[in-house]
Write an enzyme that holds these catalytic residues in place. Structure first.
Site, PDB file in Angstrom:
ATOM      1  CD  GLU A  75      -2.501  -1.449   2.651  1.00  0.00           C
ATOM      2  OE1 GLU A  75      -2.218  -0.721   3.615  1.00  0.00           O
ATOM      3  OE2 GLU A  75      -3.450  -2.241   2.662  1.00  0.00           O
ATOM      4  CB  CYS A 111      -8.033   2.462   8.368  1.00  0.00           C
ATOM      5  SG  CYS A 111      -7.610   1.989   6.710  1.00  0.00           S
TER       6      CYS A 111
END
Lengths: 667, 667
Positions: B339, B435
């Site tokens: 990521e 998140c």
């Protein structure tokens, strides 16, 4: 539909292009590979292949050492390879390398056999005989022969068909042993292979108490058919048929062997082409090498058994590959995840896999389909793969290799972007998982058996190369300038009037434009892209020239990655741009499609080779004001600079150092 | 250089655009998220967040149950998540979910705090108080508060700083507790956060016997600076400074904690921005969210300490992101592997990551840099990220979310190509690793604190929205039509003559074209892209209109993926094409750059929104003869069909069903 694979000894090749490649294999690759198998190349990762056979042989002699409690070898980070703690002194009684390491010997001996068949070489033969002795000493009395389990413990043998490679090793052993037997008449290795096959036959099958599994990595299927055709033993054919018929039947064997982890996003069976029975398979999926090896076995079976449903499956799979999943280079396998086919028309150029071995497997499949029916759709693809995605796998000097064959490379990207780490900007010395170099060796060494097949009175010429082949009462001498030009000359000789038919492929790349002159009138007919000629008597000379004009080619519009871009081809040869000739940032280059492409004979790659020059331009971006960041600018029409684009055959890229490369060019 | 973060209670927002978003958060997202935290949403994966706090609380009460022998929770295939064997009846005393599951509560309470600060809501406050009671009961007497270790065994606490998230949970707890304290004046959670921070302070640091590590996932740094600014306690500042100073110092802590496996291809430390000391970092690398959270803490430290070398590092990292690694949408993180940031100018549109949270972190970093120096390069990026890559993360109805924000989607590809599985063609209900939705909630709920900062007499308006803010003796009322038009009206009121300075950002997207009218003469000056106005007395009305003409924008030519393509923007809003408006195969669409782009007010997305219409054409490929396979054709010039391209704001894509989308359009 029962075309015959020709005896390698019956084809004598004398061709500037192919003889050079064969000599490269004989002089460079085979000796180098032998050193590799014996861990004597300091700069290459050790193979441990012969080490493992010796270790197994020692255990075999001291039978009390052959314990049954399986010891898992230590896998390291380097891709499931068992490596010694101290690489400089591996332990004598340990297995090292990949679980399929034995097959490296088999691929080598197969290539050695083909080479000896056409180029006798006493020294090489002596080395090979010695190697065979070592291998045969490793074989268990019951015929089993896979050093991974002989060394680590037989109690787990055939317990992991999906991921371990015992049946794969059997397949390669059979192929290697037949090649060596056909070349030398020596049957020691062939007998060993038969004993292993007999043992497998005693363990696998429908009968009560037998394992109802099949190979995790296919190859045994086509190998067993070949063993049947070599020995005449029906049981090998039956065993191969069992493997093919059982594959993908419910309940899925691999799922029983490895229950699927909860939430796993995809069925691993696709990877192994074991998700549904083979006759129901219509789309080429999963690991590309495995797939084409399976399809080759299926084609063998369809031919030998006349099974129509199986042939239909082969046809659909052939179409799935060649109409939806094949790069213009003959490369297959669009994703490195699983070294696999992606979905139809997904053919990214800079993240592809297009493994050399997969294209080689496509040639195996093509030759087998040609034995069923002579249609140039198979031989065209065979030739395309050979001249592009396969020969790109080996450097001009024969010492370095591509495993993955990208169609576009920006060196910075493949070094810095982890998503492209499978792509190398230059050929590598050798691989721990050494499938591609030996596969290349065995294909090139046996290329004559792909050039021709026979059926009844007919000799089919699928590939053109300087070569001689006899069929019945007629000898044919071929002279060929392919790939440099489309000129082919055939001289047929027969004592009297012959019934032999010569079927010459009219390559589709000539757009059916060719000139033919014969020294006597022959009866001719075109079917399936082949020109059938008969009426040979005495000497007949046939001169043909297939049109080989450079062409601008585009991919089907469904291929997202190729929109607005084109490739340049000439005959079966696909061209590419290299940074060396065209500077950096090849994506800025556009071709002028209205100007004709010039040819240039160059000797910078050794043999005379045709390079191309196309008119085009380079877009030069013109800066304007920033939008938020200097990374983004308000648009202003680009300027252009007229250039000549130099193109070289794709197979020759990365022979002149590291740099950008692209097959596709902006339109 | 000590700009102040404004008190959320001092900014009252009344803005068509932003109030609607805030109401969505308050009415939909916060209640939904509370249900999620309590595992009461049948269609979403259970969170187990409140379950874990309750389990830890029970253990805490029965102290004899608090064993020390760590029990590894069962990790399942779903991304390192501990899941119950039977999801319908999780065991009362087990930890479930990710190791960082506690932080979901903290993010929720933070957003709740911001929401209560501007929209008092007794019912919500009561729910929050109850939740705080549950959380506080889980805290150990020594102040430690991370249920993963409280439940599984404290003996391994702080033994895996790199991969486990105790310090990350601390950071979010601090942020959440301060928000709730500032909104309600209730300090129970703030005291708990302080106790946890005090415990961490007793365990980490340079002193003999303390752990010399730092967070594996940064956030504690900026949270501790905020705790210092809230409580005035120097020890929190020192602890944050320690974490920042020690990071990346040799010998690398994470390497000692996790010795690198032999042959591992890259140093994991890059992923954590812990490869070299922070002051030597010049390129944004690794996990994008971690990176911008760290840089935000570094900016806090640079501001509070006046550390010039640290500020230089912040500047270089800001430039690295915004000049080389940022999508035009304000998205960051070009690769899903880790990521993470990719190399400079590697910005693929269809395989990117561009996590919503990463753009939110970029806003955190930008606001902190603005506190150091008011330069529109920070606020322009902040606004760009907000209106594009962040708000794209939430659906119009507030019930589904993007984690990953691609700039190009072909639904078939993201479903069938494993390399793109991280990309979803439509927003998802909720994530196991949740998140992004709560991060969006806390940002939108506190947007007023990003719109303004103050320094001395000066009020900076970084973002425009209908809102009121007082500074010293002067009240400012902002009315704004952004993003629909560039019209902004400010009414200043002060009783007498005021020393207050109003600094208005002149957005770079207007190309410095704007009209301003003031009801009285003011002293004005432009610096760093801000218009400083002073001389307020009584009521002053300022009318501004920033030019918001649609622009065609191209990426720097070094961005390979965007060559030959452009984007359309209008003000801070980046537009995209959707299949819904433009049909399939968006890659065939090209824009006519010479014709002006028309605006269209549409209400199909609820509030009036400006859609755009550009002239262009669609390329239609024309078939010619095959080359080897029907997949390849000899080139013939494409035909074109004139079309109108309809463009909608990128943030609104995928609100009208599934289909292709592309920000970039062919030139």
């Amino acid at each position: 539909m029962n075309g015959q694979h020709v005896d390698i000894k019956k084809v004598r090749i004398d061709d500037e292009f192919w003889s050079t490649k064969q000599e490269l294999i004989r002089r460079k690759v085979l000796p180098y590979q032998w050193e590799i198998l014996n861990d004597r190349v300091p700069e290459a990762a050790p193979s441990y292949c012969m080490h493992n056979f010796k270790a197994a042989g020692r255990l075999n002699k001291n039978r009390e050492l052959l314990g049954n409690a399986f010891r898992e070898p230590v896998y390291t980070f380097r891709g499931f390879e068992a490596l010694p703690e101290d690489p400089s002194s591996p332990k004598e009684d340990e297995f090292y390398g990949f679980v399929f390491q034995d097959s490296d010997f088999s691929k080598w001996i197969e290539a050695v056999g083909y080479s000896l068949a056409t180029h006798p070489d006493k020294e090489l033969e002596a080395v090979a005989d010695g190697a065979i002795d070592i291998v045969c000493e490793a074989q268990l009395p019951n015929g089993y022969l896979d050093t991974y389990y002989i060394i680590n413990g037989m109690d787990r043998s055939f317990k992991d068909l999906r991921d371990h490679h015992e049946l794969y090793c059997l397949g390669h052993l059979i192929e290697g042993s037949i090649s060596y037997y056909e070349a030398t008449g020596k049957d020691k290795l062939l007998k060993a292979a038969c004993r292993f096959a007999d043992y497998v036959d005693s363990v696998f099958g429908y009968e009560e108490g037998k394992i109802k599994g099949y190979p995790g990595h296919e190859i045994a299927e086509m190998a067993l058919f070949r063993l049947y055709e070599t020995t005449g033993e029906e049981r090998y054919k039956k065993l191969a048929e069992y493997f093919i018929d059982e594959r993908g039947q419910a309940p899925l064997y691999f799922d029983m062997e490895h229950p699927t982890p909860k939430g796993q996003p995809y069925k691993i069976d696709y990877y192994h082409q074991a998700h549904i029975p083979v006759r129901e398979q219509t789309e080429a999926v999963g690991h590309a090498v495995r797939a084409v090896y399976l399809y080759s076995g299926m084609a063998d079976m369809a031919r030998l058994s006349g099974d129509k449903r199986l042939l239909e499956a082969c046809d659909k799979l052939w179409d799935s590959i060649t109409k939806e999943k094949m790069y213009i280079t003959g490369g297959i396998g669009a994703t490195h995840l699983g070294e696999a086919f992606s979905f139809p028309y997904d053919l990214p150029n800079d993240t592809d896999y297009a493994e050399t071995c997969a294209s080689i497997g496509l040639v195996f499949f093509a030759r087998r389909m040609l034995q069923i029916r002579a249609d140039r759709k198979y031989s065209d693809v065979m030739e395309l793969a050979l001249f592009n995605g396969i020969l790109s796998g080996i450097s001009l000097d024969g010492t370095s290799f591509f495993y993955v064959n990208p169609l576009e490379v920006i060196p910075e990207a493949v070094k810095k972007d982890e998503r492209k780490w499978h792509i190398k900007p230059v050929r590598q010395k050798w691989f721990g998982c050494a499938c591609c170099p030996p596969n290349l060796a065995r294909l090139v060494a046996s290329i004559g058996t792909y050039a021709y097949t026979t059926e009844g009175d007919t000799v089919y010429a699928h590939l053109y190369m300087g070569s001689e082949i006899s069929h019945k009462d007629t000898e044919f001498k071929f002279e060929s300038d392919i790939p440099n030009s489309g000129k082919v000359k055939v001289t047929a000789n027969t004592s009297g009037r012959s019934d032999v038919v010569l079927a010459l492929r009219i390559p589709s790349w000539c757009g059916d434009k060719y000139e033919i002159k014969t020294s006597r009138e022959l009866i001719s007919e075109v079917r399936g892209g082949y020109l059938y000629l008969k009426g040979f008597e005495g000497e007949t000379v046939i001169d043909i020239e297939f049109s080989m004009k450079p062409l601008i080619v585009v991919a089907d519009n469904k291929v997202t990655e190729d929109k607005g871009r084109c490739a340049v081809v000439r005959g079966p040869v696909v061209y590419c741009m290299e940074e060396k000739d065209n500077g950096k940032s090849l994506r800025d280059i556009h071709i002028d499609t209205d100007t004709s492409i010039e040819e240039e004979i160059t000797t910078e790659f050794g043999l005379p080779t045709v390079a191309l020059k196309a008119s085009g331009y380079r877009k030069i971006s013109v800066s304007e004001g920033d939008y938020i960041s200097p990374l983004y600018k308000t648009y202003k029409k680009e300027e252009t600079e007229d250039i000549k684009i130099r193109l070289i055959p794709y197979r020759l890229w990365a022979n002149r150092g590291e740099g950008e490369m692209s097959v596709y060019i902006g339109l």
